[in-house]
Motif scaffolding. Structure first.
Motif, PDB file in Angstrom:
ATOM      1  N   CYS A   4       0.856  -1.191   0.000  1.00 20.48           N
ATOM      2  CA  CYS A   4       0.000   0.000   0.000  1.00 20.48           C
ATOM      3  C   CYS A   4       0.889   1.236   0.000  1.00 20.48           C
ATOM      4  CB  CYS A   4      -0.913  -0.004   1.223  1.00 20.48           C
ATOM      5  SG  CYS A   4      -1.974   1.450   1.328  1.00 20.48           S
ATOM      6  N   PHE A  24      -8.722 -10.192   7.031  1.00 19.96           N
ATOM      7  CA  PHE A  24      -8.408  -9.052   6.168  1.00 19.96           C
ATOM      8  C   PHE A  24      -9.117  -7.793   6.652  1.00 19.96           C
ATOM      9  CE2 PHE A  24      -9.358  -6.147   2.732  1.00 19.96           C
ATOM     10  CZ  PHE A  24      -8.080  -5.809   2.331  1.00 19.96           C
ATOM     11  N   ASP A  25     -10.384  -7.921   7.028  1.00 15.22           N
ATOM     12  CA  ASP A  25     -11.134  -6.748   7.488  1.00 15.22           C
ATOM     13  C   ASP A  25     -10.488  -6.115   8.714  1.00 15.22           C
ATOM     14  OD1 ASP A  25     -12.964  -7.053   5.427  1.00 15.22           O
ATOM     15  OD2 ASP A  25     -14.392  -8.169   6.659  1.00 15.22           O
ATOM     16  N   GLN A  28      -7.326  -4.420   7.549  1.00 19.00           N
ATOM     17  CA  GLN A  28      -7.678  -3.201   6.829  1.00 19.00           C
ATOM     18  C   GLN A  28      -8.026  -2.080   7.814  1.00 19.00           C
ATOM     19  OE1 GLN A  28     -11.257  -3.268   4.343  1.00 19.00           O
ATOM     20  NE2 GLN A  28     -10.065  -2.247   2.742  1.00 19.00           N
ATOM     21  N   GLY A  34      -5.853  -0.435   1.535  1.00 16.86           N
ATOM     22  CA  GLY A  34      -6.940  -0.459   0.569  1.00 16.86           C
ATOM     23  C   GLY A  34      -8.055   0.528   0.832  1.00 16.86           C
ATOM     24  N   LEU A  35      -7.853   1.470   1.729  1.00 12.40           N
ATOM     25  CA  LEU A  35      -8.924   2.401   2.060  1.00 12.40           C
ATOM     26  C   LEU A  35      -8.840   3.725   1.311  1.00 12.40           C
ATOM     27  CD1 LEU A  35      -9.284   1.864   5.905  1.00 12.40           C
ATOM     28  CD2 LEU A  35     -10.748   1.013   4.080  1.00 12.40           C
ATOM     29  N   GLY A  38      -7.447   2.213  -3.171  1.00 16.41           N
ATOM     30  CA  GLY A  38      -7.987   0.872  -3.375  1.00 16.41           C
ATOM     31  C   GLY A  38      -7.191  -0.015  -4.315  1.00 16.41           C
ATOM     32  N   CYS A  40      -4.362  -1.428  -3.975  1.00 20.59           N
ATOM     33  CA  CYS A  40      -3.580  -2.474  -3.315  1.00 20.59           C
ATOM     34  C   CYS A  40      -4.444  -3.572  -2.691  1.00 20.59           C
ATOM     35  CB  CYS A  40      -2.708  -1.854  -2.229  1.00 20.59           C
ATOM     36  SG  CYS A  40      -3.663  -1.111  -0.888  1.00 20.59           S
ATOM     37  N   GLU A  41      -5.742  -3.400  -2.689  1.00 19.52           N
ATOM     38  CA  GLU A  41      -6.599  -4.333  -1.949  1.00 19.52           C
ATOM     39  C   GLU A  41      -6.432  -5.781  -2.406  1.00 19.52           C
ATOM     40  OE1 GLU A  41     -11.232  -5.176  -0.765  1.00 19.52           O
ATOM     41  OE2 GLU A  41     -10.669  -3.159  -1.384  1.00 19.52           O
ATOM     42  N   ARG A  45      -5.096  -8.707   0.017  1.00 21.69           N
ATOM     43  CA  ARG A  45      -5.924  -9.898   0.274  1.00 21.69           C
ATOM     44  C   ARG A  45      -5.152 -11.173  -0.048  1.00 21.69           C
ATOM     45  NH1 ARG A  45     -11.304  -9.350   1.405  1.00 21.69           N
ATOM     46  NH2 ARG A  45     -12.183  -7.265   1.123  1.00 21.69           N
TER      47      ARG A  45
END
Length: 90
Positions: A4, A24-25, A28, A34-35, A38, A40-41, A45
């Motif tokens: 990221c 993951f959540d 994150q 990824g916020l 996005g 890199c999400e 994952r």
């Protein structure tokens, strides 16, 4: 490797959190991966999935046997629970 760019989070940092048992959540939320943009999400994952796959289910079961889950005292039995007359009316 930096996964990221927006938050400067590396694959090693993501893997460290995943090996600690975080989803993951949770990762994150903790790292902000990824916020922003996005981009890199998907990669983040993948790192979490690889770390989860490298930890066999049998190891998780053994950990549970060695470190059983201790439940907290139910809220109604807790001395911190507010038992004022107003709360019992409702």
């Amino acid at each position: 490797m930096i996964v990221c760019v927006c938050r400067r989070v590396s694959d090693k940092e993501i893997a460290r959190h995943a090996h600690a048992g975080m989803s993951f959540d949770e990762i994150q939320f903790e790292l902000g991966v990824g916020l922003q943009c996005g981009c890199c999400e998907g990669c983040a994952r993948d790192v979490v999935e690889q770390c989860s796959a490298s930890r066999p289910v049998a190891a998780l079961r053994n950990e549970a046997a060695v470190h059983p889950v201790q439940l907290a005292t139910p809220i109604l039995e807790s001395k911190a629970w507010n038992s004022s007359p107003l709360s019992s009316v409702a």
